[in-house]
Design a protein around this motif. Structure first.
Motif, PDB file in Angstrom:
ATOM      1  N   ALA A  38       0.688  -1.133  -0.048  1.00 36.49           N
ATOM      2  CA  ALA A  38       0.114   0.104  -0.096  1.00 36.49           C
ATOM      3  C   ALA A  38       0.899   1.220  -0.135  1.00 36.49           C
ATOM      4  CB  ALA A  38      -0.864   0.054   1.096  1.00 36.49           C
ATOM      5  N   GLU A  39       0.614   2.285  -1.089  1.00 34.55           N
ATOM      6  CA  GLU A  39       1.286   3.360  -1.143  1.00 34.55           C
ATOM      7  C   GLU A  39       0.050   4.342  -1.189  1.00 34.55           C
ATOM      8  OE1 GLU A  39       4.393   4.326  -3.387  1.00 34.55           O
ATOM      9  OE2 GLU A  39       5.935   2.817  -2.330  1.00 34.55           O
ATOM     10  N   VAL A  40      -0.570   5.184  -0.561  1.00 36.98           N
ATOM     11  CA  VAL A  40      -1.557   6.178  -0.709  1.00 36.98           C
ATOM     12  C   VAL A  40      -1.102   7.479  -0.710  1.00 36.98           C
ATOM     13  CG1 VAL A  40      -3.858   6.695  -0.122  1.00 36.98           C
ATOM     14  CG2 VAL A  40      -3.195   4.320   0.241  1.00 36.98           C
ATOM     15  N   ILE A  41      -1.595   8.193  -1.619  1.00 39.09           N
ATOM     16  CA  ILE A  41      -1.205   9.708  -1.844  1.00 39.09           C
ATOM     17  C   ILE A  41      -2.466  10.437  -1.805  1.00 39.09           C
ATOM     18  CG2 ILE A  41       0.946   9.308  -3.072  1.00 39.09           C
ATOM     19  CD1 ILE A  41      -0.401  10.762  -5.349  1.00 39.09           C
ATOM     20  N   ALA A  42      -2.279  11.723  -1.457  1.00 40.75           N
ATOM     21  CA  ALA A  42      -3.658  12.564  -1.547  1.00 40.75           C
ATOM     22  C   ALA A  42      -3.123  13.973  -2.078  1.00 40.75           C
ATOM     23  CB  ALA A  42      -4.263  12.623  -0.241  1.00 40.75           C
ATOM     24  N   VAL A  43      -3.901  14.618  -2.903  1.00 43.46           N
ATOM     25  CA  VAL A  43      -3.655  15.939  -3.474  1.00 43.46           C
ATOM     26  C   VAL A  43      -5.062  16.723  -3.271  1.00 43.46           C
ATOM     27  CG1 VAL A  43      -2.100  15.057  -5.160  1.00 43.46           C
ATOM     28  CG2 VAL A  43      -4.490  15.295  -5.584  1.00 43.46           C
ATOM     29  N   GLU A  55       1.469  16.915  -9.095  1.00 45.46           N
ATOM     30  CA  GLU A  55       2.966  17.473  -8.706  1.00 45.46           C
ATOM     31  C   GLU A  55       2.963  17.832  -7.393  1.00 45.46           C
ATOM     32  OE1 GLU A  55       3.995  20.160 -11.801  1.00 45.46           O
ATOM     33  OE2 GLU A  55       3.855  18.584 -13.404  1.00 45.46           O
ATOM     34  N   HIS A  56       1.798  18.082  -6.834  1.00 47.37           N
ATOM     35  CA  HIS A  56       1.655  18.592  -5.192  1.00 47.37           C
ATOM     36  C   HIS A  56       0.788  17.715  -4.406  1.00 47.37           C
ATOM     37  CE1 HIS A  56       2.695  22.439  -7.657  1.00 47.37           C
ATOM     38  NE2 HIS A  56       1.831  21.961  -8.492  1.00 47.37           N
ATOM     39  N   VAL A  57       1.616  16.672  -3.952  1.00 45.56           N
ATOM     40  CA  VAL A  57       1.222  15.560  -3.215  1.00 45.56           C
ATOM     41  C   VAL A  57       1.103  16.161  -1.570  1.00 45.56           C
ATOM     42  CG1 VAL A  57       1.722  13.477  -2.169  1.00 45.56           C
ATOM     43  CG2 VAL A  57       1.969  13.677  -4.686  1.00 45.56           C
ATOM     44  N   ARG A  58       0.073  16.125  -1.135  1.00 47.22           N
ATOM     45  CA  ARG A  58      -0.027  16.433   0.194  1.00 47.22           C
ATOM     46  C   ARG A  58       0.114  15.603   1.306  1.00 47.22           C
ATOM     47  NH1 ARG A  58      -4.625  20.844   0.630  1.00 47.22           N
ATOM     48  NH2 ARG A  58      -3.392  21.290   2.457  1.00 47.22           N
ATOM     49  N   PHE A  59      -0.201  14.390   0.813  1.00 49.50           N
ATOM     50  CA  PHE A  59      -0.285  13.083   2.048  1.00 49.50           C
ATOM     51  C   PHE A  59       0.229  11.929   1.390  1.00 49.50           C
ATOM     52  CE2 PHE A  59      -2.456   9.369   3.413  1.00 49.50           C
ATOM     53  CZ  PHE A  59      -2.396   9.580   5.060  1.00 49.50           C
ATOM     54  N   VAL A  60       1.197  11.045   2.070  1.00 50.60           N
ATOM     55  CA  VAL A  60       1.664   9.971   1.680  1.00 50.60           C
ATOM     56  C   VAL A  60       1.641   8.964   2.803  1.00 50.60           C
ATOM     57  CG1 VAL A  60       3.756   8.870   0.846  1.00 50.60           C
ATOM     58  CG2 VAL A  60       3.230  11.135   0.137  1.00 50.60           C
ATOM     59  N   MET A  61       1.186   7.838   2.565  1.00 46.50           N
ATOM     60  CA  MET A  61       1.128   6.688   3.672  1.00 46.50           C
ATOM     61  C   MET A  61       1.691   5.539   2.714  1.00 46.50           C
ATOM     62  SD  MET A  61      -1.884   4.788   5.418  1.00 46.50           S
ATOM     63  CE  MET A  61      -2.399   6.107   6.636  1.00 46.50           C
ATOM     64  N   GLN A  62       2.703   4.693   3.529  1.00 42.98           N
ATOM     65  CA  GLN A  62       2.972   3.400   2.938  1.00 42.98           C
ATOM     66  C   GLN A  62       2.754   2.276   3.795  1.00 42.98           C
ATOM     67  OE1 GLN A  62       6.991   3.091   1.698  1.00 42.98           O
ATOM     68  NE2 GLN A  62       6.752   1.764   0.395  1.00 42.98           N
TER      69      GLN A  62
END
Length: 73
Positions: A38-43, A55-62
């Motif tokens: 799991a790799e989750v990003i939020a913009v 190009e402006h990722v505000r959240f990253v979870m792995q």
């Protein structure tokens, strides 16, 4: 890829689920599913409307660990 004619959805899928298929890892990577890596990003915006949002990722979870969280601020 979008500037060369791909739709935003096709470009996103080429880097996630379609890449997983080519690596023979379908269901293990490139998806959000139980048992998958799991790799989750939020913009902030909708990348289907403006792929530049990626190009402006505000959240990253792995693997359940938050590495970046600008949303909570």
């Amino acid at each position: 890829m979008v500037t060369l004619g791909m739709t935003p959805m096709d470009a996103i899928q080429s880097a996630t689920s379609r890449a997983a298929e080519m690596l023979d890892m379908k269901g293990e990577i490139g998806v959000i599913a139980s048992g998958a890596y799991a790799e989750v990003i939020a913009v902030a915006g909708d990348p289907l409307m403006d792929v530049g949002e990626l190009e402006h990722v505000r959240f990253v979870m792995q693997n359940g660990v938050v590495f970046k969280n600008e949303i909570a601020n």
